[in-house]
Scaffold this motif. Structure first.
Motif, PDB file in Angstrom:
ATOM      1  N   ILE A 103       0.847  -1.187   0.000  1.00 17.70           N
ATOM      2  CA  ILE A 103       0.000   0.000   0.000  1.00 17.70           C
ATOM      3  C   ILE A 103       0.882   1.236   0.000  1.00 17.70           C
ATOM      4  N   ASP A 104       0.729   2.033  -1.033  1.00 19.75           N
ATOM      5  CA  ASP A 104       1.548   3.235  -1.199  1.00 19.75           C
ATOM      6  C   ASP A 104       0.627   4.436  -1.316  1.00 19.75           C
ATOM      7  N   LEU A 105       0.649   5.309  -0.320  1.00 21.21           N
ATOM      8  CA  LEU A 105      -0.197   6.506  -0.319  1.00 21.21           C
ATOM      9  C   LEU A 105       0.615   7.775  -0.517  1.00 21.21           C
ATOM     10  N   GLN A 106       1.803   7.646  -1.061  1.00 25.20           N
ATOM     11  CA  GLN A 106       2.608   8.833  -1.325  1.00 25.20           C
ATOM     12  C   GLN A 106       1.878   9.744  -2.304  1.00 25.20           C
ATOM     13  N   GLY A 107       1.925  11.032  -2.038  1.00 26.18           N
ATOM     14  CA  GLY A 107       1.238  12.003  -2.873  1.00 26.18           C
ATOM     15  C   GLY A 107      -0.197  12.257  -2.462  1.00 26.18           C
ATOM     16  N   LYS A 108      -0.704  11.498  -1.489  1.00 24.66           N
ATOM     17  CA  LYS A 108      -2.063  11.689  -1.009  1.00 24.66           C
ATOM     18  C   LYS A 108      -2.044  12.478   0.301  1.00 24.66           C
ATOM     19  N   THR A 109      -3.069  13.310   0.477  1.00 19.43           N
ATOM     20  CA  THR A 109      -3.227  14.078   1.704  1.00 19.43           C
ATOM     21  C   THR A 109      -4.448  13.567   2.448  1.00 19.43           C
ATOM     22  N   ALA A 110      -4.280  13.304   3.732  1.00 20.12           N
ATOM     23  CA  ALA A 110      -5.362  12.760   4.548  1.00 20.12           C
ATOM     24  C   ALA A 110      -5.634  13.668   5.736  1.00 20.12           C
ATOM     25  N   LEU A 111      -6.898  13.749   6.100  1.00 16.44           N
ATOM     26  CA  LEU A 111      -7.329  14.435   7.318  1.00 16.44           C
ATOM     27  C   LEU A 111      -8.061  13.414   8.173  1.00 16.44           C
ATOM     28  N   VAL A 112      -7.619  13.277   9.418  1.00 14.25           N
ATOM     29  CA  VAL A 112      -8.275  12.370  10.358  1.00 14.25           C
ATOM     30  C   VAL A 112      -8.810  13.209  11.505  1.00 14.25           C
ATOM     31  N   THR A 113     -10.123  13.296  11.638  1.00 18.87           N
ATOM     32  CA  THR A 113     -10.687  14.099  12.713  1.00 18.87           C
ATOM     33  C   THR A 113     -10.598  13.337  14.039  1.00 18.87           C
ATOM     34  N   GLY A 114     -10.515  14.087  15.112  1.00 16.82           N
ATOM     35  CA  GLY A 114     -10.419  13.475  16.439  1.00 16.82           C
ATOM     36  C   GLY A 114      -9.247  12.523  16.557  1.00 16.82           C
ATOM     37  N   SER A 115      -8.065  13.005  16.183  1.00 17.84           N
ATOM     38  CA  SER A 115      -6.929  12.085  16.032  1.00 17.84           C
ATOM     39  C   SER A 115      -5.757  12.363  16.954  1.00 17.84           C
ATOM     40  N   THR A 116      -5.999  13.014  18.082  1.00 17.57           N
ATOM     41  CA  THR A 116      -4.896  13.266  19.012  1.00 17.57           C
ATOM     42  C   THR A 116      -4.593  12.057  19.888  1.00 17.57           C
ATOM     43  N   GLU A 117      -5.500  11.079  19.895  1.00 18.03           N
ATOM     44  CA  GLU A 117      -5.278   9.862  20.680  1.00 18.03           C
ATOM     45  C   GLU A 117      -6.188   8.769  20.145  1.00 18.03           C
ATOM     46  N   GLY A 118      -6.077   7.592  20.738  1.00 18.88           N
ATOM     47  CA  GLY A 118      -7.003   6.509  20.445  1.00 18.88           C
ATOM     48  C   GLY A 118      -6.980   6.003  19.020  1.00 18.88           C
ATOM     49  N   ILE A 119      -8.145   5.576  18.543  1.00 21.81           N
ATOM     50  CA  ILE A 119      -8.262   5.020  17.202  1.00 21.81           C
ATOM     51  C   ILE A 119      -7.824   6.037  16.157  1.00 21.81           C
ATOM     52  N   GLY A 120      -8.204   7.292  16.342  1.00 23.16           N
ATOM     53  CA  GLY A 120      -7.833   8.323  15.367  1.00 23.16           C
ATOM     54  C   GLY A 120      -6.339   8.496  15.229  1.00 23.16           C
ATOM     55  N   PHE A 121      -5.641   8.497  16.364  1.00 22.04           N
ATOM     56  CA  PHE A 121      -4.185   8.621  16.332  1.00 22.04           C
ATOM     57  C   PHE A 121      -3.567   7.414  15.637  1.00 22.04           C
ATOM     58  N   PRO A 146     -15.420  -3.198  20.631  1.00 25.05           N
ATOM     59  CA  PRO A 146     -14.622  -2.679  21.743  1.00 25.05           C
ATOM     60  C   PRO A 146     -13.139  -2.683  21.371  1.00 25.05           C
ATOM     61  N   THR A 147     -12.493  -1.536  21.530  1.00 25.45           N
ATOM     62  CA  THR A 147     -11.109  -1.352  21.094  1.00 25.45           C
ATOM     63  C   THR A 147     -10.307  -0.728  22.225  1.00 25.45           C
ATOM     64  N   LEU A 148      -9.088  -1.187  22.399  1.00 27.28           N
ATOM     65  CA  LEU A 148      -8.240  -0.709  23.494  1.00 27.28           C
ATOM     66  C   LEU A 148      -7.691   0.689  23.203  1.00 27.28           C
ATOM     67  N   SER A 149      -8.573   1.664  23.280  1.00 28.14           N
ATOM     68  CA  SER A 149      -8.200   3.062  23.113  1.00 28.14           C
ATOM     69  C   SER A 149      -8.138   3.729  24.479  1.00 28.14           C
ATOM     70  N   GLU A 150      -7.693   4.985  24.494  1.00 29.10           N
ATOM     71  CA  GLU A 150      -7.661   5.722  25.751  1.00 29.10           C
ATOM     72  C   GLU A 150      -9.058   5.885  26.346  1.00 29.10           C
ATOM     73  N   GLY A 151     -10.065   6.042  25.471  1.00 34.57           N
ATOM     74  CA  GLY A 151     -11.433   6.188  25.959  1.00 34.57           C
ATOM     75  C   GLY A 151     -11.926   4.955  26.682  1.00 34.57           C
ATOM     76  N   VAL A 152     -11.622   3.787  26.143  1.00 31.69           N
ATOM     77  CA  VAL A 152     -12.018   2.539  26.794  1.00 31.69           C
ATOM     78  C   VAL A 152     -11.226   2.349  28.083  1.00 31.69           C
ATOM     79  N   ALA A 153      -9.942   2.696  28.052  1.00 30.13           N
ATOM     80  CA  ALA A 153      -9.132   2.602  29.274  1.00 30.13           C
ATOM     81  C   ALA A 153      -9.720   3.464  30.387  1.00 30.13           C
ATOM     82  N   GLU A 154     -10.186   4.652  30.035  1.00 23.78           N
ATOM     83  CA  GLU A 154     -10.805   5.543  31.017  1.00 23.78           C
ATOM     84  C   GLU A 154     -12.089   4.925  31.567  1.00 23.78           C
TER      85      GLU A 154
END
Length: 263
Positions: A3-21, A186-194
């Motif tokens: 998988i090569d995504l060079q040249g592509k620009t991505a925006l991930v909302t809510g991505s400072t931690e957890g699944i988004g990060f 259910p995913t081991l994210s910071e939200g679930v840990a909290e």
């Protein structure tokens, strides 16, 4: 499979931690330029520094804005006017009994979980259509099918995400743009840990064991009997974001450990 995504620009909302990060990290590892998003500049900047430090480069940039509001989405568009890959990940969940969940609780979940994705998809899709290529990915949940009794408001918002994704896939059919939803369990994210921190403290067990116990008790239909990792969710997202997934659109793709009991 490469998988090569060079040249592509991505925006991930809510991505400072957890699944988004985790999604942002995996997209950047695949070569994409990635914008991290969160509500506060300090938190976003710290996440950008952390991720660029892991990657040993400057492939990740900051885009602080509160996507739960129309004004915040407009501000984000000023910072990031065009993307090739939009991952609508921003979301909240809050266990509250139906009879105690106020209008404010319902509206907050609707604005964060649904309207942020609606507004940003509406804004970014025309550019993708014009370019003849793009990916819009909604991070839904198995709760969109298995509405959790302890947070009906959350499940309803995730059902809406899945429905919007399917509708948009039809709307942009034949343009070279795909729209899909990903359904984590259910995913081991910071939200679930909290959410599980009291039980972790009470039992003294490692978090992954407490999470596995939670899955077995609260999601007994799980076929893996444990929580997924953030990276397991991110792997699906990266594939769907890639040119290799050009024939997959309008789908609700499960990373739920087999919880959803339908064919």
């Amino acid at each position: 499979m490469i998988i090569d995504l060079q040249g592509k620009t991505a925006l991930v909302t809510g991505s400072t931690e957890g699944i988004g990060f985790g999604i942002a990290r995996s997209l950047a590892k695949a070569g994409a330029g990635v914008f991290l998003n969160g509500r506060t500049g300090n938190k976003v900047d710290a996440a950008v520094d952390r991720l660029n430090g892991e990657l040993g480069g400057k492939r990740v940039k900051a885009a602080a804005a509160d996507v739960a509001t129309a004004a915040g989405c407009a501000s984000l568009l000023q910072l990031v006017p065009k993307v090739d890959i939009l991952v609508n990940n921003a979301g909240i969940f809050q266990p509250i009994d139906f009879f105690e969940a106020s209008d404010e609780v319902w509206d907050r979940h609707w604005q964060v979980n649904v309207m942020s994705a609606v507004r940003l998809s509406r804004a970014y899709l025309p550019g993708m259509i014009e370019a003849g290529w793009g990916r819009v990915i909604f991070i839904g949940s198995e709760s969109g099918f298995n509405i959790p009794v302890e947070m009906i408001h959350y499940g309803v918002s995730k059902t809406a995400d899945i429905a919007v994704s399917r509708g948009l896939a039809k709307r942009v059919a034949g343009t070279g743009v795909t729209v899909n939803s990903i359904l984590p369990g259910p995913t081991l994210s910071e939200g679930v840990a909290e959410m599980l921190k009291d039980e972790t403290a009470r039992t003294g067990k490692p978090l992954h064991e407490v999470a596995a116990d939670f899955v077995k008790q609260q999601r007994p239909g799980s076929l893996i009997g444990r929580a997924a990792t953030v990276d397991e969710v991110a792997n699906m997202v990266v594939y769907i974001a890639s040119p290799l997934a050009s024939a997959t659109t309008g789908a609700a793709l499960r990373v739920d450990g087999g919880i959803i009991d339908t064919l």
